[in-house]
Design a protein around this motif. Structure first.
Motif, PDB file in Angstrom:
ATOM      1  N   LYS A  47       0.823  -1.173  -0.021  1.00 49.07           N
ATOM      2  CA  LYS A  47       0.023   0.048   0.001  1.00 49.07           C
ATOM      3  C   LYS A  47       0.888   1.324  -0.081  1.00 49.07           C
ATOM      4  O   LYS A  47       1.952   1.271   0.782  1.00 49.07           O
ATOM      5  N   TYR A  48       0.621   2.112  -0.841  1.00 52.10           N
ATOM      6  CA  TYR A  48       1.212   3.784  -0.949  1.00 52.10           C
ATOM      7  C   TYR A  48       0.014   4.421  -0.501  1.00 52.10           C
ATOM      8  O   TYR A  48      -0.832   4.598  -1.010  1.00 52.10           O
TER       9      TYR A  48
ATOM     10  N   PHE B 103      -3.538  20.127  -3.282  1.00 54.82           N
ATOM     11  CA  PHE B 103      -3.231  19.116  -2.339  1.00 54.82           C
ATOM     12  C   PHE B 103      -4.078  17.823  -2.744  1.00 54.82           C
ATOM     13  O   PHE B 103      -3.380  16.821  -2.598  1.00 54.82           O
ATOM     14  N   GLN B 104      -5.041  17.662  -3.419  1.00 57.08           N
ATOM     15  CA  GLN B 104      -5.699  16.520  -3.874  1.00 57.08           C
ATOM     16  C   GLN B 104      -4.963  15.895  -5.256  1.00 57.08           C
ATOM     17  O   GLN B 104      -4.740  14.551  -5.129  1.00 57.08           O
ATOM     18  N   GLU B 105      -4.745  16.757  -6.144  1.00 58.99           N
ATOM     19  CA  GLU B 105      -4.019  16.173  -7.278  1.00 58.99           C
ATOM     20  C   GLU B 105      -2.458  15.735  -6.747  1.00 58.99           C
ATOM     21  O   GLU B 105      -2.129  14.771  -7.371  1.00 58.99           O
ATOM     22  N   GLU B 106      -1.867  16.504  -5.995  1.00 57.74           N
ATOM     23  CA  GLU B 106      -0.573  16.171  -5.625  1.00 57.74           C
ATOM     24  C   GLU B 106      -0.603  14.680  -4.838  1.00 57.74           C
ATOM     25  O   GLU B 106       0.179  13.861  -4.925  1.00 57.74           O
ATOM     26  N   GLY B 107      -1.463  14.589  -4.073  1.00 54.42           N
ATOM     27  CA  GLY B 107      -1.771  13.216  -3.233  1.00 54.42           C
ATOM     28  C   GLY B 107      -1.888  12.230  -4.303  1.00 54.42           C
ATOM     29  O   GLY B 107      -1.540  10.938  -4.084  1.00 54.42           O
ATOM     30  N   LYS B 108      -2.882  12.319  -5.194  1.00 54.34           N
ATOM     31  CA  LYS B 108      -3.120  11.155  -6.165  1.00 54.34           C
ATOM     32  C   LYS B 108      -1.745  10.917  -6.957  1.00 54.34           C
ATOM     33  O   LYS B 108      -1.452   9.728  -7.213  1.00 54.34           O
ATOM     34  N   GLN B 109      -1.205  11.904  -7.351  1.00 54.63           N
ATOM     35  CA  GLN B 109       0.162  11.710  -8.062  1.00 54.63           C
ATOM     36  C   GLN B 109       1.178  10.965  -7.515  1.00 54.63           C
ATOM     37  O   GLN B 109       1.692   9.913  -8.307  1.00 54.63           O
ATOM     38  N   LEU B 110       1.357  11.458  -6.066  1.00 54.36           N
ATOM     39  CA  LEU B 110       2.408  10.776  -5.315  1.00 54.36           C
ATOM     40  C   LEU B 110       2.373   9.323  -5.399  1.00 54.36           C
ATOM     41  O   LEU B 110       3.088   8.531  -5.522  1.00 54.36           O
ATOM     42  N   VAL B 111       1.014   8.907  -4.942  1.00 54.43           N
ATOM     43  CA  VAL B 111       0.779   7.248  -4.554  1.00 54.43           C
ATOM     44  C   VAL B 111       1.095   6.681  -6.070  1.00 54.43           C
ATOM     45  O   VAL B 111       1.506   5.671  -5.836  1.00 54.43           O
ATOM     46  N   LEU B 112       0.598   7.323  -7.341  1.00 58.93           N
ATOM     47  CA  LEU B 112       0.861   6.676  -8.492  1.00 58.93           C
ATOM     48  C   LEU B 112       2.190   6.482  -8.663  1.00 58.93           C
ATOM     49  O   LEU B 112       2.631   5.367  -9.041  1.00 58.93           O
ATOM     50  N   GLU B 113       3.021   7.463  -8.528  1.00 59.27           N
ATOM     51  CA  GLU B 113       4.622   7.345  -8.668  1.00 59.27           C
ATOM     52  C   GLU B 113       5.110   6.568  -7.866  1.00 59.27           C
ATOM     53  O   GLU B 113       5.879   5.644  -8.223  1.00 59.27           O
ATOM     54  N   ALA B 114       4.759   6.326  -6.602  1.00 56.74           N
ATOM     55  CA  ALA B 114       5.264   5.428  -5.467  1.00 56.74           C
ATOM     56  C   ALA B 114       4.954   4.048  -6.135  1.00 56.74           C
ATOM     57  O   ALA B 114       5.799   3.044  -5.980  1.00 56.74           O
ATOM     58  N   LYS B 115       3.995   3.797  -6.620  1.00 51.35           N
ATOM     59  CA  LYS B 115       3.407   2.326  -7.019  1.00 51.35           C
ATOM     60  C   LYS B 115       4.209   1.950  -8.098  1.00 51.35           C
ATOM     61  O   LYS B 115       4.818   0.919  -8.199  1.00 51.35           O
TER      62      LYS B 115
ATOM     63  N   ARG C  56       7.560   3.148  -8.815  1.00 53.73           N
ATOM     64  CA  ARG C  56       8.693   2.992  -8.441  1.00 53.73           C
ATOM     65  C   ARG C  56       8.887   1.590  -7.743  1.00 53.73           C
ATOM     66  O   ARG C  56       9.875   1.062  -7.665  1.00 53.73           O
ATOM     67  N   GLY C  57       8.005   1.193  -6.784  1.00 44.30           N
ATOM     68  CA  GLY C  57       7.919   0.013  -6.044  1.00 44.30           C
ATOM     69  C   GLY C  57       8.511   0.050  -4.636  1.00 44.30           C
ATOM     70  O   GLY C  57       9.341   1.088  -4.244  1.00 44.30           O
TER      71      GLY C  57
END
Length: 730
Positions: A235-236, A248-260, A262-263
């Protein structure tokens, strides 16, 4: 050295304390060491820095974010939570070198066992990111359902702080956006789930709940499992507030997608590397005492975990990021107990802490004005903007259930001296005078103006006095001429004088500054500073202290009618005795030890320590440091260990009256560091040069650490009879 702590087995009564002991954090957020399946009755929290809310007449306090870590097992229609279901084994572990929390629990189900393993960290690379790894190992073939998502039923002490928690699903993401009661601030939590392809594993989202009344959004994953095989998912989780960015919403969504993308392993590697860089500057090595070395570095771990590196102007709350205790407010603890660690190892963080005070000067001036005084009277419990969250009724009477009038907010005037002390110490050790031009000089002068407006002079006396105050010992309220307060006020006048003498003046300002200089010089010269008694050598803590009942701490404790009864205030069991809460005169003597000979230091140490309840975690380190300055390192050692282990043990004061005050103790952590570096190693400045003076306790062969001074890094190595301070060449 062992960088791991463990808790074997499960005892429900210890769960709250373990939430503090196993805390992880990154300065932006602190995640209590509770289990993933915990709901709000077990005090889980993702505590956020610098954002507050108030509901009704309840205390204003920091926010706990909706819990994106929530994960439970559902087996044959039954939810499995450690506190409610049978288990065969349970272990919790904290890797405090890298800020990684792990747990392993073996649950018993009808068909066999299921081992649940989790690992999580709050990223030190991206302060908005949490990563969680979940692994299941069943002992049987069959179906297991995992319920995981975002739980918006948040634990609050004085809440609920969210008027609404709107949940939803956007593609592969789930999210929750909470709105606060007071200012309608937003807290957005998003989660991306990664389910690696594993032979024989089927995982599918069977259901998602987005009902607002439930304040939760959950995924239901049904796994067809085979005995003894491992099933893992990741889970990210991102957390942003509307104070961070408009997007804040857009950046939050983008962060978890990028984290996923990258692994988990890549993120974990970066996170650990970041921690290693921090330890390369801050680790303390003690040869001959592993217990002390591990406890001390564990303390430093907590300081690292709550440092506000994501900001240029933010401070640290008295309970760090362990929850809402003490309203998430900033006390004098930061400047007087935590600052030195950052000053010596990460000066940019020290500057951030002090910039918070400079940037809240407006609030301090407003508070002084509200009381009819000039200058800057800093908040005793400071929240954003310098707002004083301290209540006039800060303690509850355990017998009547009614709030008790206290005077912390009104009378602990020494808070502004701590701000001045911190700024001057920063300048002394960094040489960075830009802080003065960025508002530091104005802050110091405004604090001096405040104290000048408080001075009292009797008609036939030349000395100035300070009446109706509370010193560090909070059990005695509204006293006159508290020794610590008076001496620190004199320090404030001296700092303001130094700045005014060095400033270049234009003609328009010359007259005003000349008047201030004359006033502050007069005040510094004539302010009454209690002196050692000619016969006993004892410095009276405040006027009339010697006339109080002289009785032991144990005797006073024996007078309690209720275990949570408050000791201080007008009717407290200690208020009419010499028993004090914490180091007061001894704190003053530690700060100004060069003004007293060793005999006077020792006499006051020996006099006040037996009369000190140590009802605050701030107390022990001061007695330890003065013991070192009396060449008594072995007597200093138990106090040092008490500070270093403040969050390692299962004890600690959890209540003040009926008010819960549990949490971590970053001031004690900072105090343990100061004791090691400035006490046992005797680190000091002498004619602008770093010096060390060995005072090692029994069993210590050497003490080794790094210190930054005037932009240069030094290696300090201390043995029983030798101290070396060497500049580290690049």
């Amino acid at each position: 050295m062992n960088w791991n702590i463990e808790e074997l087995g499960y005892q429900p009564e210890k769960a709250t304390g373990l939430g503090n002991k196993f805390l992880i954090g990154n300065g932006y957020m602190g995640i209590r060491g509770t289990l993933e399946e915990s709901k709000k009755d077990q005090f889980p929290a993702v505590n956020l820095s610098g954002i507050y809310d108030q509901v009704g007449n309840g205390w204003r306090e920091p926010l706990n974010a909706p819990n994106g870590l929530f994960t439970r097992l559902l087996i044959e229609g039954k939810e499995y939570c450690l506190s409610e279901k049978e288990h065969k084994a349970h272990t919790m572990e904290l890797d405090y070198r890298h800020g990684i929390f792990r747990r392993e629990t073996v649950f018993e189900a009808a068909k066999g066992t299921v081992t649940l393993k989790t690992e999580r960290f709050a990223s030190m690379v991206d302060k908005h990111l949490i990563a969680l790894k979940v692994t299941l190992v069943p002992s049987y073939d069959g179906e297991i359902e995992v319920i995981t998502g975002i739980d918006g039923e948040v634990w609050d002490i004085n809440g609920p702080h969210y008027d609404s928690v709107l949940t939803g699903v956007t593609g592969e993401l789930i999210g929750a956006v909470a709105t606060t009661h007071e200012k309608q601030d937003k807290v957005a939590v998003y989660e991306a789930l990664e389910i690696p392809s594993v032979a024989g594993q089927e995982a599918a989202i069977a259901e998602q709940s987005t009902k607002e009344k439930d304040r939760t959004v959950l995924r239901h994953l049904k796994l067809q499992v085979t005995a003894e095989k491992s099933y893992t998912f990741f889970k990210y989780i991102s957390i942003y507030t509307s104070l961070d960015t408009a997007a804040f919403q857009e950046e939050g969504k983008q962060l978890v997608l990028e984290a996923k993308k990258r692994g988990y392993e890549a993120l974990l590697k970066e996170h650990k590397n970041n921690w290693e860089k921090k330890w390369s500057r801050s680790e303390v090595e003690i040869e001959g005492d592993d217990e002390a070395m591990e406890a001390l570095n564990y303390s430093l771990y907590h300081l690292h975990s709550i440092a506000p590196r994501h900001s240029k102007s933010l401070s640290i709350a008295a309970r760090g990021l362990s929850g809402q205790t003490y309203k998430g407010a900033v006390f004098w603890d930061t400047e007087m107990f935590m600052l030195d660690f950052f000053l010596f190892t990460e000066p940019e963080v020290a500057k951030t802490l002090l910039k918070y005070r400079i940037d809240t000067l407006k609030g301090a001036k407003a508070k002084a004005g509200d009381y009819g005084f000039c200058g800057a009277f800093y908040a005793w419990e400071s929240q954003e903007g310098g707002y004083d969250a301290c209540s006039d009724y800060n303690v509850t009477d355990v017998f009547t259930g009614r709030p008790m009038r206290t005077y912390f907010k009104d009378k602990q005037i020494h808070i502004s001296t701590a701000v001045v002390y911190g700024i001057m110490r920063y300048i002394e050790f960094t040489g960075d005078k830009e802080l003065l031009s960025e508002g530091g000089a104005e802050t110091i002068i405004e604090c001096a103006k405040f104290y000048y407006s408080l001075l009292i002079k009797r008609v036939k006396d030349e000395k100035y006095e300070l009446y109706d105050v509370i010193g560090p010992d909070e059990y005695h309220e509204r006293v006159n001429n508290n020794a610590y307060t008076n001496r620190m006020v004199k320090f404030t006048f001296e700092a303001a004088i130094k700045l005014l003498e060095e400033e270049t003046e234009n003609k328009a300002e010359a007259a005003e500054k000349t008047l201030l200089l004359e006033s502050f010089r007069d005040a510094a010269l004539h302010l009454y500073i209690p002196q050692p008694d000619e016969k006993t050598g004892i410095i009276e803590q405040f006027d009339g202290y010697e006339q109080l009942e002289d009785v032991s701490v144990e005797a006073v404790k024996g007078r309690l009618l209720h275990e949570k009864e408050y000791w201080g205030g007008a009717y407290g069991v200690a208020s009419h005795t010499k028993v004090i809460k914490q180091a007061d005169v001894v704190t003053m003597m530690n700060l100004f030890s060069s003004e007293y000979d060793m005999e006077i230091l020792y006499k006051n140490w020996a006099y006040y320590e037996p009369r000190t309840e140590h009802g605050s975690s701030l107390s022990a380190c001061m007695y330890s440091m003065v013991a070192c300055k009396c060449n008594m390192p072995d007597q200093a050692y138990p106090f040092f260990l008490k500070s270093a282990k403040a969050d390692l043990g299962d004890g600690g004061k959890q209540w003040a009256g009926l008010i819960y005050i549990g949490g971590t103790h970053p001031a004690a952590s900072g105090g343990a560091y100061m004791t090691a570096v400035e006490g046992f190693a005797g680190l000091k400045l002498e004619n602008g040069e770093l010096k060390a003076e060995p005072r090692l306790p029994k069993g210590w062969k050497h003490l080794k650490f790094k210190v930054q001074y005037l932009g240069e890094l030094y290696q300090v190595t201390v043995t029983k009879d030798k101290a070396e301070v060497e500049k580290i060449r690049d």
